[in-house]
Design an enzyme around this catalytic site. Sequence first.
Site, PDB file in Angstrom:
ATOM      1  N   TYR A   1      37.600  38.559  34.656  1.00  0.00           N
ATOM      2  CA  TYR A   1      36.676  37.381  34.598  1.00  0.00           C
ATOM      3  C   TYR A   1      36.078  37.086  36.021  1.00  0.00           C
ATOM      4  CZ  TYR A   1      39.618  34.327  37.038  1.00  0.00           C
ATOM      5  OH  TYR A   1      40.642  33.776  37.879  1.00  0.00           O
TER       6      TYR A   1
ATOM      7  N   LYS B   1      40.353  40.533  39.485  1.00  0.00           N
ATOM      8  CA  LYS B   1      40.237  39.146  39.004  1.00  0.00           C
ATOM      9  C   LYS B   1      40.697  39.358  37.630  1.00  0.00           C
ATOM     10  CE  LYS B   1      37.683  35.037  39.804  1.00  0.00           C
ATOM     11  NZ  LYS B   1      38.698  34.223  40.000  1.00  0.00           N
TER      12      LYS B   1
ATOM     13  N   LEU C   1      42.737  38.179  46.359  1.00  0.00           N
ATOM     14  CA  LEU C   1      41.421  38.228  45.730  1.00  0.00           C
ATOM     15  C   LEU C   1      40.508  38.253  47.076  1.00  0.00           C
ATOM     16  CD1 LEU C   1      39.879  38.797  43.125  1.00  0.00           C
ATOM     17  CD2 LEU C   1      39.249  36.357  43.275  1.00  0.00           C
TER      18      LEU C   1
ATOM     19  N   GLU D   1      47.244  33.716  49.596  1.00  0.00           N
ATOM     20  CA  GLU D   1      45.990  32.924  49.099  1.00  0.00           C
ATOM     21  C   GLU D   1      46.796  31.860  48.465  1.00  0.00           C
ATOM     22  OE1 GLU D   1      43.356  35.284  46.609  1.00  0.00           O
ATOM     23  OE2 GLU D   1      45.282  36.183  45.881  1.00  0.00           O
TER      24      GLU D   1
HETATM   25  N1  PDD Z   1      39.284  31.604  41.363  1.00  0.00           N
HETATM   26  N2  PDD Z   1      41.902  33.772  44.852  1.00  0.00           N
HETATM   27  C1  PDD Z   1      42.094  33.607  43.679  1.00  0.00           C
HETATM   28  C2  PDD Z   1      43.394  34.103  43.026  1.00  0.00           C
HETATM   29  C3  PDD Z   1      41.146  32.854  42.880  1.00  0.00           C
HETATM   30  O1  PDD Z   1      41.249  33.170  41.480  1.00  0.00           O
HETATM   31  C4  PDD Z   1      39.808  32.868  43.266  1.00  0.00           C
HETATM   32  C5  PDD Z   1      38.803  32.124  42.457  1.00  0.00           C
HETATM   33  C6  PDD Z   1      39.834  32.733  44.869  1.00  0.00           C
HETATM   34  C7  PDD Z   1      38.412  32.411  45.427  1.00  0.00           C
HETATM   35  O2  PDD Z   1      37.380  33.294  45.341  1.00  0.00           O
HETATM   36  P1  PDD Z   1      35.870  33.019  44.917  1.00  0.00           P
HETATM   37  O3  PDD Z   1      35.418  32.333  46.465  1.00  0.00           O
HETATM   38  O4  PDD Z   1      35.063  34.265  44.804  1.00  0.00           O
HETATM   39  O5  PDD Z   1      35.801  31.895  44.051  1.00  0.00           O
HETATM   40  C8  PDD Z   1      40.809  33.355  45.583  1.00  0.00           C
HETATM   41  C9  PDD Z   1      38.339  31.053  40.480  1.00  0.00           C
HETATM   42  C10 PDD Z   1      37.449  30.001  40.906  1.00  0.00           C
HETATM   43  C11 PDD Z   1      38.858  30.619  38.967  1.00  0.00           C
HETATM   44  O6  PDD Z   1      40.020  31.557  38.753  1.00  0.00           O
HETATM   45  O7  PDD Z   1      38.581  29.741  38.372  1.00  0.00           O
END
Ligand code: PDD
Length: 275
Positions: free
Chosen positions: A33, A142, A198, A174
């Site tokens: 996703y 993801k 991620l 993270e």
């Molecule tokens: N999550 N690390 C993880 C495990 C994440 O699920 C996310 C994003 C990030 C940050 O990635 P980005 O800057 O590309 O949003 C880091 C999304 C927002 C979610 O699961 O809803």
Amino acid sequence: MGSIAYINGELLPIDQASVNIEDRGYQFGDGIYEVVVSYNGSLFKLDAHLERLKRSAEVINLEINHSITEIRDICQKVFLKSKLDFASLYIQVTRGVSPRQHNIPENYEPNLIITVREKPEPAEMVKAVTAEDLRWKKCCVKTTNLLPNVLAKRYAHDSGCDEAILIREGNLMEGTSTNIFLVKDGVVLTPPADDYILEGITRNTVLNLIEERGYSSKVRYIKAQELFSADEVFLTGTYVEVMPVVEIDGVTINGGKPGPYTKTLREDYRNLLAP
Ligand code: PDD
């Protein structure tokens, strides 16, 4: 039109949208996703998110039956239809519907779904807890398989906090849905984007802002204990943008207030969103 869903070519209100109970995403978490948000009517970094979707698909050998260009067009169409200026777009591709069996069927038809709803406003600052990282070794994907993340998030909330910072073998990885940065003695630190985290789109954008500001920075493994002697800690993510962390495991960071680096980078990021 407000909150809407797209399922394999069809557009309908979210509460009327449903998928087959034998979708492999539902049964095995066999899917990937992205989350993209819009500001003032335009989707921020959509191409970078779709590139990452493609990379996630490659790692798990999921053959998406749409090109990235096609998915981009669909996203734009669905987003425009919602008529929301500040929207959150959820894009999910699963390995489709088949009678339940672990083995991946020879021929599968991926399911592409997109939902659009209003974007939540980020908080001003958050508190966090640390938690053991119980995820697999391909956190660079993801995946919709988010059980360790949701359990850690629940633990954070049960502890009166907003986010759990995941620790693997003594190193900071993270947050459950965010990347992490520390500031120590004028150097901004963040862990490397290897298989264990991620590679956040916001993280990469903030790394560019750090470079533009001329701040010293280092991408390296960070020991969990370094959190508690950091001058500043902040999280990055599509929803949280640049989010100050003012308390971790009950220990106050920077006197419980956002620090100067965090504030500046948060402002810089905000300026990119709404130039
Ligand atoms: N999550 N690390 C993880 C495990 C994440 O699920 C996310 C994003 C990030 C940050 O990635 P980005 O800057 O590309 O949003 C880091 C999304 C927002 C979610 O699961 O809803």
